[in-house]
Each structure stands twice: as structure tokens, then as C-alpha cells.
Design a protein around this motif. Structure first.
Motif, PDB file in Angstrom:
ATOM      1  N   GLN A   1     -27.094  15.367 -29.578  1.00  0.00           N
ATOM      2  CA  GLN A   1     -25.949  15.178 -30.477  1.00  0.00           C
ATOM      3  C   GLN A   1     -25.468  16.492 -31.070  1.00  0.00           C
ATOM      4  N   TYR A   2     -26.345  17.484 -31.065  1.00  0.00           N
ATOM      5  CA  TYR A   2     -26.023  18.685 -31.823  1.00  0.00           C
ATOM      6  C   TYR A   2     -25.889  19.948 -30.980  1.00  0.00           C
TER       7      TYR A   2
ATOM      8  N   THR B   1     -21.105  22.371 -32.966  1.00  0.00           N
ATOM      9  CA  THR B   1     -20.136  22.604 -34.020  1.00  0.00           C
ATOM     10  C   THR B   1     -19.425  23.936 -33.832  1.00  0.00           C
ATOM     11  N   GLY B   2     -19.860  24.714 -32.850  1.00  0.00           N
ATOM     12  CA  GLY B   2     -19.144  25.940 -32.523  1.00  0.00           C
ATOM     13  C   GLY B   2     -19.481  27.126 -33.389  1.00  0.00           C
ATOM     14  N   VAL B   3     -20.518  27.024 -34.215  1.00  0.00           N
ATOM     15  CA  VAL B   3     -20.807  28.165 -35.081  1.00  0.00           C
ATOM     16  C   VAL B   3     -22.116  28.873 -34.742  1.00  0.00           C
TER      17      VAL B   3
ATOM     18  N   LEU C   1     -31.298  23.208 -45.814  1.00  0.00           N
ATOM     19  CA  LEU C   1     -30.720  24.504 -45.495  1.00  0.00           C
ATOM     20  C   LEU C   1     -29.214  24.384 -45.528  1.00  0.00           C
ATOM     21  N   ARG C   2     -28.543  25.493 -45.814  1.00  0.00           N
ATOM     22  CA  ARG C   2     -27.083  25.461 -45.804  1.00  0.00           C
ATOM     23  C   ARG C   2     -26.586  25.427 -44.365  1.00  0.00           C
ATOM     24  N   PRO C   3     -25.328  24.991 -44.157  1.00  0.00           N
ATOM     25  CA  PRO C   3     -24.839  24.813 -42.795  1.00  0.00           C
ATOM     26  C   PRO C   3     -24.966  26.061 -41.938  1.00  0.00           C
ATOM     27  N   VAL C   4     -24.771  27.231 -42.538  1.00  0.00           N
ATOM     28  CA  VAL C   4     -24.789  28.453 -41.742  1.00  0.00           C
ATOM     29  C   VAL C   4     -26.143  28.659 -41.073  1.00  0.00           C
TER      30      VAL C   4
ATOM     31  N   ARG D   1     -28.131  26.292 -40.021  1.00  0.00           N
ATOM     32  CA  ARG D   1     -28.564  25.198 -39.169  1.00  0.00           C
ATOM     33  C   ARG D   1     -28.656  25.535 -37.687  1.00  0.00           C
TER      34      ARG D   1
END
Lengths: 177, 358
Positions: free
Chosen positions: B303-304, B324-326, B72-75, B77
Motif C-alpha cells: 500500500q505504501y 506518496t512521492g516523497v 514520526l513526522r511524515p518526512v 516515514r
């Protein structure tokens, strides 16, 4: 091809893809971490951790791989920047930067102090503004920064300006406190 | 505009030329950018890529995990991580439901999990066989009414969505699904042998014991125009501006329940937590929970993501934040339904949506 042979073949393909990804992105990931930490050895530590984390959890053929690595490098190095243990070593490394040796000792000391304050302030920023500054300063294009952070390319200019303003205020706050 | 030459054209450039205020602001911004760039400048690191690759190839931790994120793309995740967390939660529920009692959660609690924990828990699936009484049957439908018809309850309605979240909704619904897991001492021994380990000591009575888990019905709502054509650049690659990925996911599901035989919850809890790879953090967190038969555990990948307990619609919920703040999300359980709100939104927005969900 039986099931076991197919699995071995898939594993080889994945390893090959990871090696190719490592070869193409390692230097850039180190560069991002080095920009934050100003210590090439520590930057390599961070880069290798980032690649290990990626390989454990993701396929190297994923199209988001470079973006993931860039973002992880920024966040991992910023996290390390916030750690007090290595600060002294980092400051020493900064003070010995090659490019500053032409300056007189007074100027060198001032520049080293400014850099120390800037990185301290960077460590106090929220993750996204800190990452956008670091990634852009590491030479990533607007499109690459956008991909790494999962935002639209049109937002990068605004994010950068806000982050720069926040960082400037944070440096001032750190200096006056 | 300061460091993007392409932006310094057209009407904006013309305006800047004649506006003293904007020129002063531009000068200030350019000054900030320049001094920050100077202070962040470092000598280029010289790297030996081949040597570095050899180093990490020798590192045992670099081996791929049994459980990996799909491509999947980062967005996506954050939303995916939250959905995955809930699914892993279901695994934990399944494990702890093996109690001889009816498992019926009435609240949610976060527990920290590492990748090693997930791997250790996933090994448990090799200790027996699964048979489906009712197969999962996911329907992607076009309206809330169609989703309600499949699930048997109304689709949740969100209000107070933050600006920028698409109003295009894709609905998915699933009727109830049910599976029975039968533990097998022989399978457990074979699985251990495959992993090069000694066969785990199964608690007395576990061989042949069965556990029946019921999940759903459930409805999911995905906000974002998933069918919009992706833009392409001249070289054929997709453009970042045209990412057509979900911005927000809402889900409502009947809380999972389970019934089982033969083994007590304490025995099973001790067995699961003694599996190789289970972290002391997870073990301690689970043991600190008073009654696992009424608690839906929400695993938080340490970790995430981070987790905090919040009050949502008058009950305890778990707010998850992507490190990651998103992305962020909220999970809560009320009136025998589990709810999830997750996406690329601020945590305060996710909690606000959760509180206003009808």
C-alpha cells in the motif's frame, strides 16, 4: 494498576484521541476528496478509507496526524480519479452541480466538459504536483500544504505555479490529442 | 504571489510594478491559477460527522493493527518505512532460516507484503522464547572513525549527493548481535488461544528446536542536522521550515546469518505460509524464489511503496519508492554486506548514491 488495566486504559485513550481527530478533521478530509472527485458520496467513501488506514497503522496522538490525513486524502482521491469505472458517474454529478444551473444549457455543457478535461488531466499529473494543487484548492494554507507534503513552506509557491503550468499543458495536450 | 498576499510586498512588488515582462508573466500565471480554481470548484459536501464516525467504528478493519508506525513526522516515514522493511525482512529471514542448514544470503529479492502479512509473521514470535547470546548494543558516535572502531569495518563514504542534502552526518554503529529462538508447542498453543484461534499444527520436530540468528556488525549514517534548534512561531508551535529531520540514511551491515536444527526449509516454509493472514501474493512470491537459504527477502509494503529490481555496483538490488512521492531507497547485498540508501530523495538520486558508495 495492573498490566491489563493499564492496557485497557491506553486503548480507551487512543480511541478517544481518534474520535477527537475524526471530529476535527473529517469534514476537511471529505472536502479534499470532493475537490478531486466532484462527488460528495464518493468523497466520503475515500475519507472513511483514509481514516481507517490511519487508525490501523498510526496513533491518533501523533502530531503529524492531520498532515497525514490531508496527504492521504489527496492521493487516495487522485488514485480513484484515475479509475475509469466511476468516471461516468462523476461526470454526471459534475453536470448537475447546483452553481451551474443558472447558466444556459450550452454554457453548462461547455463548463462540464472543461471540468471533465481538467480532472482527467489532473489524474495524469505526478503525485506531488497533483496533490499540491488539490490541497491548496481545498483551502489548506501554505503551511498546511507544506506539512502534508513534507516540504518547506518556502517551496509551496513555486510548486503551485509549476503544477498549474503543467496542468494547463496537460489539459491542452489532452484536448489536442 | 498570485494567491499569497503576504508575498506581494517589498522589492518584488516594486519590481513587478515597473516590469512589463514580469507583469505579463504574472498575468499568465494568475490566469492559470484562476481558471484551475474555477474548474476545480465544487459544491460544498455536507457531512454528518457523528454518523460517519459510527459507520467506521463498526468497520472491523478500523481496529488498530498490532504493528503501528511510531510517532514520526511524515518526512521521516519513507526512511522509516524502508528501515522497517529491512527489519521485517530480517523476520522473514529468521523464519526461512529454520532450515537445518546455514542460512547465508548472497542476493536480495522483493516480496509484496500487506499489513495482514506483517501481523501474521509477528505472531510467530509468540511461538517460542528468545534469548540473547550477544545483546544489541547501539552506539551513537560523532565520527566515521569511531563508528569503524565499533563495527570493525570502515564507514561507507557517499559521493554525488544531490544538492540540498545536509553535510552534517550522525553516525551510529553496532557490534555483532546474536539471539537464539526456541520453538515451543505449548507457547504456540497458548498464543493461539489468546488470539481466539485453534492452536497451529507445528511440523514434526519443531517443538524444542532452536534457531540462532546473527546480525551485524553495522554502521548507519544519518544526514541532517538533527540537533539544530527547531524554530517556533509566536504561538509556540514549530515552523515547517525548521524541520530538522534526516534527509538521507545510509547503512552497511554484515548480512544476517542463521543456523538451526530439526526442521527442513520446505516444511517450515509451508508452515509459515499457511499462517492465517498471509496473503496469496506473498505466498506465491516466496514460493517463486528458488533457494530461500541464499536470498534475503526485502518486504515491500504494497500500500505504501513500490519495488523494482535494479543493478547496483554490479549486483542485483531492490529500489523502493514511497507511493506518496516523497522518498525512495535502494537495498543491495554485495560481498556478504547488506547496504541501504534511503531518504527524501528522488529514486534516481538514491541509485546514483548507491552506485557511488565506497
Amino acid at each position: 494498576m495492573n498490566v491489563q488495566a493499564r492496557r485497557m486504559s491506553a486503548s480507551r485513550t487512543d480511541d478517544d484521541a481518534f474520535e477527537a481527530l475524526f471530529t476535527s478533521e473529517y469534514a476537511r478530509v471529505v472536502r479534499i476528496a470532493n475537490r478531486v472527485l466532484a462527488d460528495s458520496h464518493e468523497a466520503e467513501d475515500v475519507a472513511q478509507e483514509v481514516f481507517i488506514d490511519f487508525h490501523r497503522l498510526h496513533s491518533a496522538t501523533a502530531d503529524y496526524a492531520p498532515a497525514w490525513l490531508h496527504r492521504a486524502a489527496a492521493h487516495a482521491s487522485l488514485n480513484r480519479l484515475r479509475g475509469a469505472r466511476r468516471r461516468q458517474k462523476r461526470e454526471l454529478a459534475q453536470a448537475l452541480e447546483e452553481g451551474d444551473k443558472t447558466l444556459d444549457p450550452q454554457k453548462q455543457a461547455e463548463l462540464a466538459e472543461d471540468r471533465r478535461r481538467l480532472r482527467e488531466a489532473l489524474g495524469r499529473l505526478s503525485p506531488k504536483p497533483a496533490a499540491v494543487l488539490v490541497l491548496r484548492a481545498s483551502g489548506l494554507s501554505y503551511a498546511e500544504v507544506a506539512q502534508a507534503l513534507g516540504v518547506g513552506i518556502g517551496q509551496i509557491g513555486t510548486l503551485l505555479r509549476r503544477a498549474e503550468e503543467t496542468l494547463r499543458k496537460e489539459v491542452t495536450r489532452g484536448t489536442s490529442s | 504571489m498570485v494567491d499569497d498576499p503576504d508575498a506581494k510586498v517589498g522589492a518584488d512588488a516594486a519590481h513587478l510594478e515597473g516590469c512589463a515582462d514580469c507583469q505579463a508573466r504574472f498575468k499568465s500565471i494568475a490566469g492559470d491559477a484562476s481558471s484551475i480554481a474555477t474548474l476545480l470548484a465544487v459544491p460544498e459536501a455536507e457531512v454528518d460527522v457523528a454518523k460517519a464516525y459510527a459507520q467506521i467504528s463498526r468497520e472491523p478493519r478500523s481496529q488498530p493493527a498490532l504493528v503501528r508506525f511510531p510517532a514520526l513526522r511524515p518526512v521521516t516515514r519513507p526512511a522509516f518505512a524502508l528501515v522497517a522493511a529491512v527489519l521485517v525482512g530480517a523476520i522473514a529471514v529468521v523464519a526461512f532460516a529454520f532450515s537445518g542448514l546455514l542460512f547465508k544470503p548472497s542476493t536480495v529479492k522483493p516480496v509484496p507484503v500487506t499489513i495482514a502479512d506483517v501481523q501474521a509473521l509477528s505472531q510467530l514470535s509468540e511461538y517460542g522464547t528468545v534469548s540473547w547470546t550477544k545483546q544489541p548494543d547501539l552506539h551513537v558516535v560523532t565520527s566515521a572513525a569511531d563508528a569503524a572502531a565499533v563495527a570493525g569495518f570502515p564507514a561507507p563514504v557517499a559521493s554525488g549527493l544531490p544538492k540540498g542534502v545536509s553535510t552534517t552526518i550522525t553516525y551510529a554503529a553496532m557490534p555483532q548481535a546474536q539471539a537464539t529462538f526456541t520453538f515451543s508447542a505449548a507457547k504456540a498453543a497458548a498464543a493461539a488461544a489468546r488470539h481466539g484461534k485453534t492452536a497451529p499444527k507445528l511440523p514434526a520436530g519443531m517443538d524444542g528446536a532452536t534457531m540462532t540468528v546473527t546480525v551485524g556488525p553495522a554502521i548507519g549514517e544519518v544526514y541532517g542536522n538533527l540537533n539544530a534548534p527547531t524554530g517556533t512561531k509566536a504561538d509556540g508551535s514549530s515552523t515547517v521550515n525548521d524541520i530538522n529531520l534526516p534527509q538521507l540514511v545510509l547503512a552497511k551491515s554484515a548480512a544476517p546469518t542463521a543456523t538451526s536444527t530439526q526442521v527442513s526449509v520446505t516444511t517450515l516454509e509451508n508452515f509459515i505460509l499457511s499462517q492465517p493472514g498471509i496473503s496469496p501474493e506473498l505466498s506465491n512470491a516466496v514460493k517463486a524464489i528458488g533457494d530461500p537459504s541464499t536470498t534475503l527477502l526485502i518486504p515491500v509494503p504494497v500500500q505504501y511503496a513500490t519495488a523494482t529490481t535494479v543493478t547496483v555496483q554490479g549486483v542485483d538490488g531492490v529500489a523502493l519508492g514511497d507511493n506518496t512521492g516523497v522518498g525512495s531507497g535502494v537495498v543491495w547485498l554485495k560481498n556478504s554486506y547488506v547496504y541501504v540508501v534511503a531518504g527524501s530523495v528522488k529514486q534516481s538520486d538514491a541509485i546514483n548514491i548507491a552506485n557511488n558508495l565506497k
